[in-house]
Motif scaffolding. Structure first.
Motif, short mmCIF file in Angstrom:
data_model
loop_
_atom_site.label_atom_id
_atom_site.label_comp_id
_atom_site.label_asym_id
_atom_site.label_seq_id
_atom_site.Cartn_x
_atom_site.Cartn_y
_atom_site.Cartn_z
N ASP A 197 0.81 -1.21 0.00
CA ASP A 197 0.00 0.00 0.00
C ASP A 197 0.85 1.27 0.00
O ASP A 197 0.32 2.36 -0.19
CB ASP A 197 -0.94 0.00 1.21
N PHE A 198 2.15 1.15 0.23
CA PHE A 198 3.02 2.31 0.08
C PHE A 198 3.05 2.80 -1.36
O PHE A 198 3.51 3.90 -1.63
CB PHE A 198 4.45 1.97 0.52
N MET A 199 2.55 1.99 -2.29
CA MET A 199 2.56 2.35 -3.70
C MET A 199 1.16 2.70 -4.21
O MET A 199 0.88 2.63 -5.39
CB MET A 199 3.13 1.17 -4.51
N SER A 200 0.28 3.11 -3.29
CA SER A 200 -1.10 3.40 -3.70
C SER A 200 -1.21 4.65 -4.57
O SER A 200 -2.25 4.89 -5.20
CB SER A 200 -1.99 3.56 -2.46
N HIS A 201 -0.18 5.47 -4.60
CA HIS A 201 -0.13 6.64 -5.50
C HIS A 201 1.02 6.44 -6.48
O HIS A 201 2.04 7.13 -6.41
CB HIS A 201 0.06 7.93 -4.71
N GLY A 213 9.20 -17.47 4.26
CA GLY A 213 8.96 -18.00 2.93
C GLY A 213 7.69 -17.46 2.29
O GLY A 213 7.46 -17.68 1.09
N GLU A 214 6.87 -16.76 3.04
CA GLU A 214 5.65 -16.17 2.48
C GLU A 214 6.00 -15.06 1.49
O GLU A 214 6.97 -14.33 1.66
CB GLU A 214 4.80 -15.60 3.62
N THR A 215 5.20 -14.94 0.44
CA THR A 215 5.43 -13.91 -0.58
C THR A 215 4.12 -13.21 -0.92
O THR A 215 3.03 -13.72 -0.64
CB THR A 215 6.01 -14.50 -1.87
N PHE A 216 4.25 -12.03 -1.50
CA PHE A 216 3.08 -11.31 -2.00
C PHE A 216 3.48 -10.63 -3.31
O PHE A 216 4.52 -9.97 -3.39
CB PHE A 216 2.59 -10.27 -1.00
N HIS A 217 2.63 -10.81 -4.34
CA HIS A 217 2.87 -10.22 -5.65
C HIS A 217 1.69 -9.34 -6.04
O HIS A 217 0.53 -9.70 -5.79
CB HIS A 217 3.03 -11.30 -6.72
N CYS A 218 1.96 -8.23 -6.68
CA CYS A 218 0.89 -7.41 -7.24
C CYS A 218 1.52 -6.44 -8.23
O CYS A 218 2.75 -6.42 -8.41
CB CYS A 218 0.13 -6.65 -6.15
N LEU A 232 3.76 -0.09 -16.31
CA LEU A 232 3.55 -1.21 -15.40
C LEU A 232 4.54 -1.13 -14.25
O LEU A 232 5.75 -1.06 -14.47
CB LEU A 232 3.72 -2.54 -16.15
N ILE A 233 4.02 -1.15 -13.04
CA ILE A 233 4.86 -1.21 -11.83
C ILE A 233 4.64 -2.57 -11.19
O ILE A 233 3.51 -2.93 -10.87
CB ILE A 233 4.50 -0.10 -10.84
N ARG A 234 5.69 -3.35 -11.04
CA ARG A 234 5.61 -4.68 -10.44
C ARG A 234 6.12 -4.63 -9.01
O ARG A 234 7.09 -3.92 -8.71
CB ARG A 234 6.42 -5.69 -11.26
N PHE A 235 5.49 -5.42 -8.15
CA PHE A 235 5.85 -5.44 -6.73
C PHE A 235 5.95 -6.89 -6.26
O PHE A 235 5.09 -7.72 -6.57
CB PHE A 235 4.77 -4.71 -5.91
N VAL A 236 7.00 -7.19 -5.49
CA VAL A 236 7.14 -8.51 -4.88
C VAL A 236 7.71 -8.33 -3.47
O VAL A 236 8.61 -7.51 -3.26
CB VAL A 236 8.05 -9.43 -5.72
N ALA A 237 7.12 -9.03 -2.52
CA ALA A 237 7.59 -8.99 -1.13
C ALA A 237 7.80 -10.42 -0.64
O ALA A 237 7.10 -11.34 -1.07
CB ALA A 237 6.59 -8.26 -0.24
N GLU A 238 8.75 -10.60 0.24
CA GLU A 238 9.05 -11.93 0.80
C GLU A 238 9.49 -11.79 2.25
O GLU A 238 10.22 -10.86 2.60
CB GLU A 238 10.15 -12.61 -0.02
N GLN A 239 9.02 -12.73 3.08
CA GLN A 239 9.51 -12.82 4.46
C GLN A 239 10.78 -13.66 4.43
O GLN A 239 10.74 -14.87 4.24
CB GLN A 239 8.45 -13.44 5.37
#
Length: 722
Positions: free
Chosen positions: A388-392, A438-443, A478-485
């Motif tokens: 959500d830091f990329m909501s703008h 190992g958890e990830t989130f993509h959007c 296109l802005i791609r986002f990936v997060a990982e623990q």
């Protein structure tokens, strides 16, 4: 500045004298892990330890001295400066000494005032030596402090009784009984009269409240007197000594209020009776009968939901945990996830649980391993919150379009300050799920080029520009986002976002650490982010503010606080941003100020003031021009996420789907069972890796020094234009 230092030294001397007198109280015989027993003449210990200063300075060697007689821990820059006044002094009466879980070398000393020293010894043996001796000294002086303080009922109120009327605290709460003063009537709605509420409190707490009321009046009178000084006296309210006096008075009242709140909570918890266990672990869920006598993992399938009685989940590590998910950005659709966290029902119904939990916590206690009740959870993972830091995204892309280094830095500050408000999904502060290792989130986000180009050319029209759906992918950035623990202890998250067409990306790693602060919880965001503008060859390093959950017993809300720094080494521009917490009396919520400066010339080029979730004013010093950004009216660009059935088993929404569904249905018990299962599976996998000496393999990030970096960053796959 000299007056400020003098006042601090006087305060330290008084503290030493008081503790010195208390140290003469004989200590009862008691053993320790090393067989030591406290003596008034116990030899002091000293030596070098590493002290964590801040994110910029980091760890520094300092010379520490444990003064057993005075009951204080002092430190100096080095051993040679020991004859001088100490650089810092920490009273140990009432302190908490805690070995850290980070490694076998680190430990913390948490003073009763809330001040903390984070220290690191050379090895585990030396840490144990310091911790044991500190704990012995702390226990002795804590007991002496209690013995030398007479009962509150016998104290004289002659000085306090000279206060001038009701304090602001009493004006807000005119009721004269302690129960209604702290909102206890909400917990006992069946009470018929105020007398029955008053009977809940022992006399000594009523006396403490009276003393607190008088102290509040004195504090108010002091502030009013200083601020109302006539100019004829030759004194100014901005005099350094007077400012120090005001700050000391305010800090003292804050500390006293926090302590009294804790006493009140403990008393309420005792009167409610024992609540199923003596420790905070009782908050863990009640499991079904078929899980109590065997492995806690039995009875659940790999999809985190109850399975048939004959099905069991293997305790072997999931092979997908270290493998990358196959992500096709074209499969993503606009997010329909719109849960708000405004439901007070669960908090009201479970207030006795919160009281019991708070009664067992200590000031400064690390909450990393505390099992928190499920009903305070937000319906998403912390990894998704970072997205959500990329909501703008328009503001993010506009940074690279700045025509000069100065303009690009100002645009980065604007993007940074507007990125926090969307991270809150409602007025009530709730805690996102702790990500599983190992958890990830993509959007991703699609930003129409025509709209964004218009915004870039006219930055002042940001609050009017809207984004329309349905554009072709070729017409959008296109802005791609990936997060990982990437780590469990400590809990480190890495996230990365990039726009290939604009040749810009941001890489961040964050370690969250929470601390109990009485009536609030503080969360430190330890780590660093780097924005890379490849077209300009610039890198912007930045840190993150602390977050505070305030009023955790009533309606919890979020406040940001602390100073953060942004810097670009190539251009010499930097920004100092201060998130201001609300003062004890008066003042506005959520205030933030910032200065953009050109370091080589020390010239301030832009100043910012306002609220991080309200209106910001950008004032340019060279032209005196002011530009206003209305954050609540900025357009929100919804992220795009793949449907659950196309996500991997370790992606956030699929991983937590059953917990989320249960919370939406207000089925707290079922949500707790699913959450417990995920946490137990993580522990089992961690034990298996430890027994087999199998290192954890991350998916998208790898460690570089003290940080974590995305495995295919844009600066490795794209060559910037000259």
């Amino acid at each position: 500045m000299q007056a400020e230092v003098t006042a601090m030294r006087i305060s330290e001397s008084e503290g030493k004298l008081e503790l010195y007198n208390q140290s003469k109280t004989p200590a009862s015989g008691r053993g320790t892990s090393k067989g030591w027993q406290y003596s008034d003449h116990m030899e002091n210990i000293d030596g070098y330890l590493m002290k964590y200063t801040n994110l910029v300075t980091g760890w520094q060697y300092r010379f520490f001295v444990l003064n057993n007689e005075a009951g204080v821990l002092e430190y100096f820059v080095n051993e040679q400066s020991r004859p001088q006044k100490p650089r810092g002094t920490l009273p140990l009466a009432g302190a908490v000494i805690s070995p850290s879980d980070e490694d076998s070398h680190t430990f913390t000393v948490n003073a009763i005032s809330g001040e903390q020293y984070k220290l690191r010894a050379t090895d585990a043996k030396e840490r144990q030596h310091w911790v044991s001796r500190l704990q012995i000294c702390t226990q002795h002086h804590t007991e002496a402090l209690g013995k030398n303080n007479p009962p509150l009922k016998s104290r004289s109120f002659s000085v306090a009784s000279q206060g001038s009327g009701k304090s602001p605290l009493m004006q807000r709460r005119p009721s004269q009984n302690a129960a209604s003063f702290f909102g206890i009537s909400q917990l006992h709605k069946g009470s018929a009269t105020s007398a029955s509420k008053r009977s809940l409190q022992p006399d000594h707490l009523v006396d403490v409240r009276e003393m607190m009321t008088q102290a509040q009046g004195k504090h108010r009178d002091l502030i009013q007197t200083i601020e109302g000084l006539p100019s004829a006296t030759g004194l100014s309210p901005l005099d350094q000594d007077l400012l120090m006096l005001k700050a000391t008075s305010m800090a003292t009242m804050n500390c006293l209020n926090d302590c009294f709140h804790i006493l009140q909570l403990q008393q309420v918890a005792q009167q409610k009776g024992p609540l199923s266990g003596a420790t905070i672990e009782w908050l863990e869920p009640k499991l079904p009968e078929h899980l109590k006598n065997g492995d806690v993992l039995q009875g659940f399938s790999a999809e985190n939901k109850p399975a048939s009685s004959g099905e069991q989940l293997s305790t072997e590590p999931c092979s997908l945990a270290g493998e990358q998910e196959d992500v096709d950005w074209e499969d993503e659709v606009e997010d329909a996830f719109a849960d708000q966290e405004d439901d007070l029902g669960a908090v009201e119904e479970q207030r006795s649980v919160i009281l019991h939990l708070l009664s067992q916590l200590k000031l400064g206690m690390d909450l990393t391993r505390v099992v928190l009740p499920t009903f305070i959870l937000e319906k998403r993972s912390l990894l998704e919150m970072y997205a959500d830091f990329m909501s703008h995204p328009d503001l993010f892309l506009a940074i690279s379009d700045g025509r000069s280094p100065e303009e690009r830095m100002v645009r980065f500050v604007e993007y940074y300050l507007t990125s926090f408000h969307e991270g809150r999904k409602g007025a009530i502060a709730k805690k996102p799920y702790n990500p599983i290792i190992g958890e990830t989130f993509h959007c991703s986000w699609r930003v129409p080029k025509d709209k964004r180009d218009n915004i870039s050319s006219s930055q002042g029209s940001l609050n009017k520009a809207g984004l329309e759906g349905g554009q072709e992918a070729s017409d959008c950035y296109l802005i791609r986002f990936v997060a990982e623990q990437v780590s469990h202890h400590p809990p480190v998250s890495g996230f990365y976002a990039e726009c290939q067409e604009k040749k810009m990306c941001v890489n961040t790693h964050v370690w969250t650490k929470s601390k109990f602060m009485g009536m609030s919880i503080g969360v430190s965001m330890i780590g660093e982010g780097v924005l890379s503008l490849l077209e300009h060859g610039e890198e912007y390093a930045f840190t993150l503010p602390c977050a505070y959950a305030r009023s955790i017993l009533t309606v919890p809300w979020v406040e940001l606080g602390g100073k953060v720094n942004v810097g670009c080494a190539k251009t010499g521009y930097s920004a100092a941003i201060t998130f201001q917490t609300k003062p004890f009396y008066g003042g506005k919520l959520h205030k933030v100020t910032a200065e953009v400066k050109h370091n080589p010339t020390n010239a301030v080029v832009c100043k910012v003031q306002g609220e991080w979730n309200g209106v910001l004013e950008f004032t340019y010093t060279s032209t005196a021009e002011t530009r206003v950004v209305d954050i609540p009216h900025l357009p929100i660009t919804k992220k795009r996420v793949r449907p659950l059935d196309q996500q991997g088993p370790y992606e956030s929404r699929r991983l937590w789907q059953h917990v989320t569904e249960s919370l939406r249905e207000k089925d707290i018990d079922t949500a707790t069972e699913h959450k417990r299962f995920l946490e137990e599976r993580q522990r089992t996998e961690e034990r298996h890796r430890s027994e087999t000496e199998t290192p954890w393999r991350t998916k998208y990030f790898h460690r570089e020094g003290e940080g974590w970096v995305y495995h295919k960053p844009l600066w490795k796959t794209t060559v910037a234009n000259p």
